[in-house]
Design an enzyme around this catalytic site. Structure first.
Site, PDB file in Angstrom:
ATOM      1  N   GLU A  51      66.948  62.023  28.363  1.00 23.26           N
ATOM      2  CA  GLU A  51      67.139  61.346  29.656  1.00 23.26           C
ATOM      3  C   GLU A  51      66.294  61.985  30.757  1.00 23.26           C
ATOM      4  O   GLU A  51      66.344  63.215  30.929  1.00 23.26           O
ATOM      5  CB  GLU A  51      68.617  61.390  30.044  1.00 23.26           C
ATOM      6  CG  GLU A  51      68.922  60.585  31.301  1.00 23.26           C
ATOM      7  CD  GLU A  51      70.412  60.496  31.612  1.00 23.26           C
ATOM      8  OE1 GLU A  51      71.223  61.146  30.932  1.00 23.26           O
ATOM      9  OE2 GLU A  51      70.732  59.773  32.570  1.00 23.26           O
TER      10      GLU A  51
ATOM     11  N   LYS B  70      80.804  63.521  32.431  1.00 22.07           N
ATOM     12  CA  LYS B  70      79.588  63.196  31.664  1.00 22.07           C
ATOM     13  C   LYS B  70      78.386  63.886  32.309  1.00 22.07           C
ATOM     14  O   LYS B  70      77.498  64.403  31.613  1.00 22.07           O
ATOM     15  CB  LYS B  70      79.364  61.672  31.656  1.00 22.07           C
ATOM     16  CG  LYS B  70      78.177  61.215  30.817  1.00 22.07           C
ATOM     17  CD  LYS B  70      76.913  61.036  31.634  1.00 22.07           C
ATOM     18  CE  LYS B  70      75.761  60.572  30.777  1.00 22.07           C
ATOM     19  NZ  LYS B  70      74.449  60.635  31.488  1.00 22.07           N
TER      20      LYS B  70
ATOM     21  N   ASP C 231      76.946  72.926  17.669  1.00 18.64           N
ATOM     22  CA  ASP C 231      77.624  71.661  17.358  1.00 18.64           C
ATOM     23  C   ASP C 231      78.106  71.016  18.659  1.00 18.64           C
ATOM     24  O   ASP C 231      79.182  71.356  19.167  1.00 18.64           O
ATOM     25  CB  ASP C 231      78.803  71.976  16.418  1.00 18.64           C
ATOM     26  CG  ASP C 231      79.576  70.734  16.019  1.00 18.64           C
ATOM     27  OD1 ASP C 231      80.346  70.813  15.047  1.00 18.64           O
ATOM     28  OD2 ASP C 231      79.425  69.693  16.683  1.00 18.64           O
TER      29      ASP C 231
ATOM     30  N   HIS D 154      66.258  59.838  40.378  1.00 19.57           N
ATOM     31  CA  HIS D 154      66.241  59.439  38.960  1.00 19.57           C
ATOM     32  C   HIS D 154      65.064  58.501  38.713  1.00 19.57           C
ATOM     33  O   HIS D 154      64.254  58.707  37.824  1.00 19.57           O
ATOM     34  CB  HIS D 154      67.563  58.703  38.655  1.00 19.57           C
ATOM     35  CG  HIS D 154      67.786  58.477  37.198  1.00 19.57           C
ATOM     36  ND1 HIS D 154      68.621  59.259  36.455  1.00 19.57           N
ATOM     37  CD2 HIS D 154      67.269  57.571  36.350  1.00 19.57           C
ATOM     38  CE1 HIS D 154      68.613  58.837  35.194  1.00 19.57           C
ATOM     39  NE2 HIS D 154      67.805  57.804  35.109  1.00 19.57           N
TER      40      HIS D 154
HETATM   41  P1  HMG Z   1      64.169  66.098  45.442  1.00 13.87           P
HETATM   42  O1  HMG Z   1      64.925  66.672  46.595  1.00 13.87           O
HETATM   43  O2  HMG Z   1      63.285  64.912  45.663  1.00 13.87           O
HETATM   44  O3  HMG Z   1      63.334  67.238  44.727  1.00 13.87           O
HETATM   45  O4  HMG Z   1      65.198  65.783  44.284  1.00 13.87           O
HETATM   46  P2  HMG Z   1      62.088  68.009  45.269  1.00 13.87           P
HETATM   47  O5  HMG Z   1      60.849  67.211  44.969  1.00 13.87           O
HETATM   48  O6  HMG Z   1      62.353  68.473  46.669  1.00 13.87           O
HETATM   49  O7  HMG Z   1      62.148  69.275  44.292  1.00 13.87           O
HETATM   50  C1  HMG Z   1      63.248  70.152  44.402  1.00 13.87           C
HETATM   51  C2  HMG Z   1      63.362  70.911  43.110  1.00 13.87           C
HETATM   52  O8  HMG Z   1      63.811  70.017  42.080  1.00 13.87           O
HETATM   53  C3  HMG Z   1      62.042  71.443  42.616  1.00 13.87           C
HETATM   54  O9  HMG Z   1      61.832  72.683  43.230  1.00 13.87           O
HETATM   55  C4  HMG Z   1      62.274  71.562  41.140  1.00 13.87           C
HETATM   56  O10 HMG Z   1      63.020  72.737  40.852  1.00 13.87           O
HETATM   57  C5  HMG Z   1      63.126  70.340  40.881  1.00 13.87           C
HETATM   58  P3  HMG Z   1      60.308  73.210  43.407  1.00 13.87           P
HETATM   59  O11 HMG Z   1      59.834  73.595  42.016  1.00 13.87           O
HETATM   60  O12 HMG Z   1      59.510  72.031  43.969  1.00 13.87           O
HETATM   61  O13 HMG Z   1      60.426  74.364  44.355  1.00 13.87           O
HETATM   62  N1  HMG Z   1      62.271  69.211  40.533  1.00 13.87           N
HETATM   63  C6  HMG Z   1      61.637  69.059  39.362  1.00 13.87           C
HETATM   64  N2  HMG Z   1      61.619  69.824  38.248  1.00 13.87           N
HETATM   65  C7  HMG Z   1      60.898  69.358  37.210  1.00 13.87           C
HETATM   66  N3  HMG Z   1      60.193  68.222  37.225  1.00 13.87           N
HETATM   67  C8  HMG Z   1      60.188  67.425  38.311  1.00 13.87           C
HETATM   68  C9  HMG Z   1      60.917  67.832  39.469  1.00 13.87           C
HETATM   69  N4  HMG Z   1      61.145  67.297  40.693  1.00 13.87           N
HETATM   70  C10 HMG Z   1      61.955  68.172  41.340  1.00 13.87           C
HETATM   71  N5  HMG Z   1      59.499  66.288  38.297  1.00 13.87           N
HETATM   72  C11 HMG Z   1      65.859  65.396  42.085  1.00 13.87           C
HETATM   73  C12 HMG Z   1      64.736  65.193  43.071  1.00 13.87           C
HETATM   74  C13 HMG Z   1      65.609  64.587  40.818  1.00 13.87           C
HETATM   75  C14 HMG Z   1      65.940  66.893  41.725  1.00 13.87           C
HETATM   76  C15 HMG Z   1      67.185  64.947  42.761  1.00 13.87           C
HETATM   77  O14 HMG Z   1      67.027  63.595  43.198  1.00 13.87           O
HETATM   78  C16 HMG Z   1      68.384  65.076  41.875  1.00 13.87           C
HETATM   79  O15 HMG Z   1      68.862  66.154  41.640  1.00 13.87           O
HETATM   80  N6  HMG Z   1      68.895  63.919  41.403  1.00 13.87           N
HETATM   81  C17 HMG Z   1      70.062  63.914  40.522  1.00 13.87           C
HETATM   82  C18 HMG Z   1      69.587  63.318  39.220  1.00 13.87           C
HETATM   83  C19 HMG Z   1      70.634  63.508  38.156  1.00 13.87           C
HETATM   84  O16 HMG Z   1      71.731  63.959  38.371  1.00 13.87           O
HETATM   85  N7  HMG Z   1      70.227  63.147  36.966  1.00 13.87           N
HETATM   86  C20 HMG Z   1      71.136  63.239  35.812  1.00 13.87           C
HETATM   87  C21 HMG Z   1      71.158  61.902  35.103  1.00 13.87           C
HETATM   88  S1  HMG Z   1      72.113  60.749  36.038  1.00 13.87           S
HETATM   89  C22 HMG Z   1      73.628  60.889  35.166  1.00 13.87           C
HETATM   90  O17 HMG Z   1      73.759  60.444  34.061  1.00 13.87           O
HETATM   91  C23 HMG Z   1      74.732  61.718  35.709  1.00 13.87           C
HETATM   92  C24 HMG Z   1      75.630  61.015  36.700  1.00 13.87           C
HETATM   93  O18 HMG Z   1      76.028  59.726  36.280  1.00 13.87           O
HETATM   94  C25 HMG Z   1      76.813  61.915  36.866  1.00 13.87           C
HETATM   95  C26 HMG Z   1      77.715  61.563  37.982  1.00 13.87           C
HETATM   96  O19 HMG Z   1      77.872  60.371  38.212  1.00 13.87           O
HETATM   97  O20 HMG Z   1      78.254  62.529  38.587  1.00 13.87           O
HETATM   98  C27 HMG Z   1      74.836  60.801  37.979  1.00 13.87           C
END
Ligand code: HMG
Length: 428
Positions: free
Chosen positions: A85, A268, A284, A382
């Site tokens: 994912e 989740k 596991d 995401h």
């Molecule tokens: P942002 O603020 O746009 O990130 O968030 P940024 O560009 O400012 O970067 C901040 C830091 O995020 C970076 O620090 C990296 O550590 C990391 P830096 O290195 O720049 O100093 N980061 C990355 N690391 C690797 N590759 C990348 C990258 N971009 C940033 N391309 C972010 C962007 C995606 C982090 C934020 O929007 C976020 O945390 N979103 C949450 C997404 C999430 O939870 N995904 C899980 C799947 S969704 C799910 O199934 C779970 C859920 O249903 C559970 C629930 O409902 O509670 C949501």
């Protein structure tokens, strides 16, 4: 629609991998390209795979990435995640970057073995006799694995419960064992089988189940960290006050406490990170998932595995408390070459280090999702990361992929149709 002829798969397990691939290919009319995919060996050789599971026809590689910025018990980590994912690794890395570092605590590695007794004349009498012979039984258990005892493991206690069931009264004997650095299923199941006859003789009952329990309530790990209002405000480039972000996260948390429909997704989100590291280290994940969700319901109501509150500074404190039955010895971690490599990347010395890492990852993952939902919404981050996948699905190739993804993010339209239109424009 291709019709499978099950006769062609009779004695499948006795065939070689090559023969199994040929049978499948013939039955399913696989193309040359599909056959080549199956025949292509990954870092997990067919030879090793064939010793791990049955009826092997190939392997199923998953993306392997590193989550960064983690500081756990004052040690810095990069953490291998095996997951399909997008955004999970980015989210965990961001949560770790925004945190004050994780502090963890681990229980002893105590697992529960269950022995079920039926056909009891007098269940109360049987229970009393078993408890009177507890020391004798635990001595019998020690004999099963003297090496484990020598290294500080071994039996810790024996509990006896009477269960009223539609099939009459039953006794549940719980054998509690410190299983050392193993997950413990083999050790526990062997011990249970060894003491069955002794317990049947004492109780007058007849055994049915003799098996480990995945609800490892005596083998839990806690992790805790703080996210300050200043760092939270910075993370959204000042578009929202830190205090407001914290209030909205607390609202979201209490929503998960109030309804299982939100709580299932809340938990989740925790397991997104936990499963990724459990799989990457050859553990596991079904056992971990079963134990986690069973523990989430253990107090009678399905609840969040994490909790959040404000400290006296008004900063956000996050905690996780979760059973983690993991192994550093015995399972695939000693056989799967990439699981071994991932254990090296984590610099694991004992299984409780792995539990500390995994619990902290679960807390970070949960916080990241809640922060996103409580501020920009989950889709913005995401979809930013998912845009490349959509571009590829729409047919973008090589440098087009980045171009199409960027354009969709600018347009705030991350979908296949938009991608196809942008590809057309680029190619014109
Ligand atoms: P942002 O603020 O746009 O990130 O968030 P940024 O560009 O400012 O970067 C901040 C830091 O995020 C970076 O620090 C990296 O550590 C990391 P830096 O290195 O720049 O100093 N980061 C990355 N690391 C690797 N590759 C990348 C990258 N971009 C940033 N391309 C972010 C962007 C995606 C982090 C934020 O929007 C976020 O945390 N979103 C949450 C997404 C999430 O939870 N995904 C899980 C799947 S969704 C799910 O199934 C779970 C859920 O249903 C559970 C629930 O409902 O509670 C949501």
């Amino acid at each position: 629609m291709i019709k499978i002829n099950k006769k062609s798969f009779e004695g499948y397990y006795k065939k070689s991998i090559k023969e199994r691939q040929e049978i499948l290919s013939k039955e399913l009319l696989l193309t040359n390209e599909e056959q080549k995919l199956l025949e292509k060996e990954s870092s997990l050789s067919f030879d090793i795979a064939d010793r791990m599971i049955e009826n092997v026809i190939g392997t199923f590689p998953l993306p392997l990435g590193l989550a960064t910025n983690f500081v756990i018990d004052e040690k810095e980590y990069v953490i291998p995640f095996a997951i399909e994912e997008p955004s999970v690794i980015a989210a965990a890395s961001n949560a770790a970057k925004l945190s004050n570092g994780f502090i963890t605590e681990n229980d002893e590695q105590i697992m529960i073995g269950q022995l079920q007794l039926i056909n009891l004349e007098n269940a109360c009498e049987s229970k009393k006799k078993i408890l009177e012979n507890k020391e004798k039984i635990l001595k019998e258990v020690e004999k099963v694995d003297p090496i484990l005892v020598k290294f500080g493991g071994g039996p810790r206690d024996l509990k006896v419960n009477i269960l009223d069931t539609p099939r009459g009264k039953m006794i549940e004997v719980q054998l509690l064992v410190n299983v050392g650095d193993a997950m413990g299923a083999n050790a526990i199941n062997t011990m249970l089988e060894k003491i069955t006859s002794v317990i049947e003789e004492i109780s007058g009952g007849k055994h049915v189940a003799r098996i480990i329990s995945n609800l490892a309530i005596y083998r839990r790990t806690q992790s805790k960290t703080i996210w300050t209002k200043e760092k939270l405000e910075e993370s959204v480039k000042g578009t929202m006050k830190g205090e407001e972000i914290i209030e909205r996260i607390l609202d979201l948390y209490e929503f998960a406490v109030a309804t299982p429909f939100r709580c299932a997704t809340h938990n989740k989100g925790i397991m997104n990170g936990i499963d990724s590291v459990v799989i990457a280290t050859g553990n596991d994940f079904r056992a971990i998932e079963a134990g986690a969700h069973a523990y989430a319901s253990y107090k009678g109501k399905y609840s969040p595995l994490t909790k959040y509150y404000k400290n006296s500074n008004g900063d956000l404190v996050g905690e996780i408390d979760i059973p983690l039955a993991l192994g550093l010895v015995g399972g695939a971690i000693k056989v799967h070459p990439i699981a071994k490599l991932n254990a090296k990347i984590l610099g694991l010395k004992k299984v409780q280090d792995l539990a500390s890492v995994i619990a902290s990852v679960g807390l970070a993952q949960n916080f990241a999702a809640m922060r996103a939902i409580a501020t920009t919404g989950i889709q913005s981050g995401h979809m930013k990361l998912h845009a490349k996948n959509i571009a590829v699905q729409a047919g973008a190739i090589k440098e087009e992929i980045e171009l199409v993804a960027q354009k969709m993010i600018e347009l705030k339209e991350v979908n296949q149709l938009t991608a196809e239109k942008i590809i057309e424009e680029i190619r014109e």
